[in-house]
Design an enzyme around this catalytic site. Structure first.
Site, mmCIF file in Angstrom:
data_model
loop_
_atom_site.group_PDB
_atom_site.id
_atom_site.type_symbol
_atom_site.label_atom_id
_atom_site.label_comp_id
_atom_site.label_asym_id
_atom_site.label_seq_id
_atom_site.Cartn_x
_atom_site.Cartn_y
_atom_site.Cartn_z
ATOM 1 N N SER A 1 0.834 -1.218 0.000
ATOM 2 C CA SER A 1 0.000 0.000 0.000
ATOM 3 C C SER A 1 0.857 1.253 0.000
ATOM 4 O O SER A 1 0.328 2.358 -0.099
ATOM 5 C CB SER A 1 -0.911 0.000 1.231
ATOM 6 O OG SER A 1 -0.114 -0.051 2.384
ATOM 7 N N ASN B 1 -3.214 6.977 -0.593
ATOM 8 C CA ASN B 1 -2.725 7.030 0.797
ATOM 9 C C ASN B 1 -1.843 8.239 1.040
ATOM 10 O O ASN B 1 -1.813 8.782 2.145
ATOM 11 C CB ASN B 1 -1.972 5.745 1.148
ATOM 12 C CG ASN B 1 -2.935 4.593 1.406
ATOM 13 O OD1 ASN B 1 -4.137 4.815 1.562
ATOM 14 N ND2 ASN B 1 -2.439 3.370 1.388
ATOM 15 N N HIS C 1 -2.174 -2.534 -6.198
ATOM 16 C CA HIS C 1 -2.662 -2.206 -4.857
ATOM 17 C C HIS C 1 -4.180 -2.333 -4.821
ATOM 18 O O HIS C 1 -4.882 -1.477 -5.346
ATOM 19 C CB HIS C 1 -2.214 -0.792 -4.481
ATOM 20 C CG HIS C 1 -2.691 -0.341 -3.135
ATOM 21 N ND1 HIS C 1 -2.923 0.981 -2.837
ATOM 22 C CD2 HIS C 1 -3.019 -1.037 -2.024
ATOM 23 C CE1 HIS C 1 -3.346 1.072 -1.582
ATOM 24 N NE2 HIS C 1 -3.410 -0.133 -1.067
ATOM 25 N N GLU D 1 -5.050 0.382 -7.720
ATOM 26 C CA GLU D 1 -3.957 1.318 -8.015
ATOM 27 C C GLU D 1 -2.825 0.524 -8.660
ATOM 28 O O GLU D 1 -2.301 -0.425 -8.060
ATOM 29 C CB GLU D 1 -3.438 1.962 -6.723
ATOM 30 C CG GLU D 1 -4.019 3.319 -6.425
ATOM 31 C CD GLU D 1 -3.358 4.000 -5.218
ATOM 32 O OE1 GLU D 1 -2.897 3.292 -4.313
ATOM 33 O OE2 GLU D 1 -3.308 5.233 -5.181
#
Ligand code: T1G
Length: 693
Positions: A409, A480, A430, A442
């Site tokens: 991540s 993130n 991801h 992702e």
């Protein structure tokens, strides 16, 4: 050029819509339908008409690109065509293959009967565009399935499989060859007379009960989360059952006009096209030309590994799960079986789907089991040394052409790739938890990741019904990296005077599925202490990390799993807890912060504007290709309300100058990482949008 071709079967005219790729009902196609219908209706040799489309689509509905232009209302409008069909002196039967959606299904509902292929899907998904069926769908569908069922279908916005549509009475017949079956049915109807047009049928709404419908309304709207269309849909269905058809059609038209000119439709139309644009990556081969991935290996049988395995098995792709110990594999298998069983028990998948998927998932502790796989996805916990060890082993045991992906991540894809002899085949994939539910993928490219590898992952993403977005290789990738500003401000706000319930109320009122603090209680705070310590040591000298989490964990408040965190919990019900307030007030005092009342608008700006600012920096750095890609990430991976278009679209709507001003203020308080993006400041100054960057 969109067209309608005519062939004849005996005395039946078969009119075929040709407007690739999905027969969107733009002005040219509507004109073609009008012309061919007029000819067929006036042709004495023709006793009935069949209307059909392609294998892929009967029609995907009105051409969304025309909305907001004169073309959308140019004659013949959909309603004109529907009146012509319903008033025809000959039966008209729709033969549906592929999808019949929105205006496409509305056109079919004006036909005297509908025949669908078993794999066809029929629906009125306008709500996903912030709209409602504007060509009679809210008036005709209740006349086929009843008021509450019609409202449920339209507000859910999900297409029905043919069988369900047939069971509901939307499709009259299911046939392997819908055109042939429609010709037969049309021939019969020409002899025995055409059925009553749907618009004139009253039996399904004769017992309409206004009180019962109003009592059902809260349940119909419970997932609206600030979207306007659902309530208007309910109003239109109510009107359809309480007013004469023509009045109900007029009521629907007014409600449609109100929505199609509103900001929520603009936002949702942006999301619709942004998701599709995100699939197109310059320099990457068209996913249709990518090397096929026919088998997959997963390293790790935990929550993510199991969820990812389900995603591939659901698409009919064999999956081999690798874990270090048999008991871990067995535990992972049980978790997968439980997930499937829950779906079967809910009725969302048939038993045979569960059996077929489970059959495709096998497990082994032996890496040699991956010798023939085309793609391996590593999904172990976030430890670089462990990942590098795994990739080194994969490099040894898999075919040289195999793609090696990490579900990390936030860790560095290049560092992972350096453990192999094939960095061009190493990529980030991801998934978002729960992987078998969340749509976002992702796709993180390393410095040496080849375009072919990216293309292969984008191709497989389509097959597993994921929404892929290409991300550059930075800490936190696209989503993130932005999320850290949102969660940091949520904590700073607490130190300065806000309460957990205020922060979460504002976030959920904005449209987030769950506020940041309730979300942290759900995931648990104890696990983040270590990571926070590392970040504290490595963060810029001008920054201070808030300390609310540490104080709560010290007090044994680690979240839902301990019965208390920011809130006290009775089961899953969160209850504000004065003890939390006391702990935070003590912290504020120890930090010398004078607490104050913070207005909701300030809470909203400080939660969401930093997302826009950091997204702009990702555009500057090439981490994200387009602002629409960032919106696609947030709507599909973080529960950002689609009816606000995503953070970048929303930031533009509120004004990039305002976002920049907030960034200035937060930089003074939090540190220079929060300073305004230069790109955003320039666009704000020049009055330009992201796409003009
Ligand atoms: N209008 C314009 N373009 C459309 C379109 C539409 N309705 N549907 C698809 N496209 C384009 C899409 O942008 C893409 O373009 C290409 O077709 C292939 O689509 C009056 C007001 C049909 C299930 O909401 O759900 O009718 O990227 O990549 O994955 O009441 O498209 O190739 O340039 O999505 O196989 C209601 C929307 C409209 C259906 C196919 N209808 N479309 O999925 O291919 S409003 C919808 C879809 C309306 C009436 C109201 C999907 C699909 P490009 P794709 P796909």
């Amino acid at each position: 050029m969109p067209s309608v071709t005519r062939t004849t079967e005996g005395k039946i005219a078969v009119l075929t819509m040709n407007a690739p790729p999905v027969n969107a009902l733009g002005t040219d196609l509507r004109a073609g339908i009008g012309e061919e219908f007029a000819l067929a209706l006036n042709d004495p040799e023709i006793s009935a008409i069949v209307l059909t489309g392609s294998d892929r689509a009967f029609s995907a509905g009105a051409d969304v690109r025309e909305f907001g232009t004169d073309k959308a209302v140019a004659e013949p409008r959909l309603k004109t065509l529907e009146s012509m069909i319903e008033g025809a002196n000959k039966p008209v039967v729709a033969a549906i293959s592929g999808v019949a959606l929105g205006g496409g299904l509305e056109l079919a509902l004006s036909c005297h009967a509908r025949v669908a292929a078993p794999t066809a899907r029929l629906g009125l998904p306008e709500v996903n565009l912030g709209l409602l069926p504007g060509a009679g769908g809210t008036v005709r569908l209740p006349r086929l399935v009843g008021a509450i069922r019609a409202a449920e279908i339209i507000i859910a916005g999900k297409p029905l499989p043919a069988a369900a549509a047939h069971e509901a009475g939307i499709a009259d017949e299911i046939a392997e060859d819908p055109v042939a079956a429609a010709v037969t049915l049309a021939t019969e109807l020409a002899i025995k007379g055409k059925p009553t047009p749907v618009i004139e049928r009253e039996d399904k709404i004769a017992d309409f009960d206004t009180d019962a419908f109003e009592a059902a309304r809260p349940g119909l709207l419970k997932k609206s989360r600030g979207a306007l269309a659902p309530a208007r849909i309910a109003d239109c269905v109510f009107a359809a059952c309480t007013r004469p058809p023509q009045e109900a059609l007029a009521f629907e038209e007014e409600a449609f006009k109100e929505l199609v000119t509103g900001s929520q439709h603009r936002a949702l139309k942006h999301v619709f096209f942004a998701e599709r644009q995100a699939r197109k990556v310059p320099g990457v081969p068209d996913p249709k030309e990518a090397a096929e991935i026919a088998s997959v290996g997963i390293i790790g049988s935990g929550l993510m590994g199991g969820g990812i395995a389900m995603v591939f098995a659901n698409a009919g792709i064999p999956v081999t799960i690798i874990d270090v110990a048999e008991d871990s594999l067995a535990k992972g298998r049980r978790m997968i079986e439980t997930n499937y069983q829950r779906s079967v028990d809910r009725g969302s998948i048939p038993q045979e789907k569960m059996d077929r998927s489970l059959y495709l998932i096998t497990g082994t502790t032996d890496y040699e089991g991956l010798g023939e796989t085309d793609l391996v996805i590593e999904a172990v916990f976030e430890n670089m040394e462990l990942k590098q060890d795994i990739f080194g082993r994969l490099d040894q045991v898999t075919r040289p052409e195999a793609i090696l992906a990490s579900n990390t991540s936030s860790l560095d894809i290049d560092q992972i790739a350096s453990a192999t002899s094939r960095p061009e085949k190493v990529i980030g994939a991801h998934f978002f938890s729960p992987a078998n539910v969340m749509k976002l993928l992702e796709v993180v490219k390393g410095t040496k990741t080849s375009p072919e590898t990216i293309g292969a992952i984008f191709a497989i993403a389509q097959r597993i019904a994921k929404v892929p977005v290409l991300a550059g290789n930075c800490d936190g990738f696209i989503g993130n990296r932005m999320l850290q500003y949102y969660t940091a401000e949520a904590e700073y706000l607490l130190e300065e005077g806000a309460t957990p319930e205020q922060v979460d109320r504002v976030a959920e009122g904005f449209g987030m599925a769950m506020g940041p603090l309730a979300m942290r209680d759900l995931s648990g705070m104890d696990t983040s202490i270590r990571i926070r310590e590392i970040r504290r040591k490595t963060m810029p000298a001008d920054e201070r990390m808030a300390e609310v989490v540490e104080r709560l964990v010290e007090a044994g408040r680690i979240g839902q799993k301990s019965g208390k965190g920011y809130y006290r919990y009775e089961g899953r019900k969160r209850i504000p807890d004065p003890e939390t307030t006391r702990i935070i007030e003590e912290l504020s005092a120890s930090l010398g912060i004078e607490r104050r009342e913070i207005p909701d608008e300030e809470v909203r700006d400080r939660l969401f504007m930093p997302l826009v600012n950091e997204g702009a920096k990702e555009l500057e750095e090439g981490i994200a290709l387009r602002a629409g890609d960032i919106d696609t990430v947030w709507v599909n991976g973080y529960g950002f309300p689609a009816h606000r278009g995503g953070p970048m679209f929303w930031g533009q709507e509120v004004g990039l100058d305002r976002v920049a001003a907030t960034a200035e203020r937060l930089a003074e308080k939090n540190g220079q990482r929060w300073a305004p993006s230069q790109l955003m400041v320039r666009l704000a100054t020049e009055g330009k949008s992201w796409d003009q960057a």
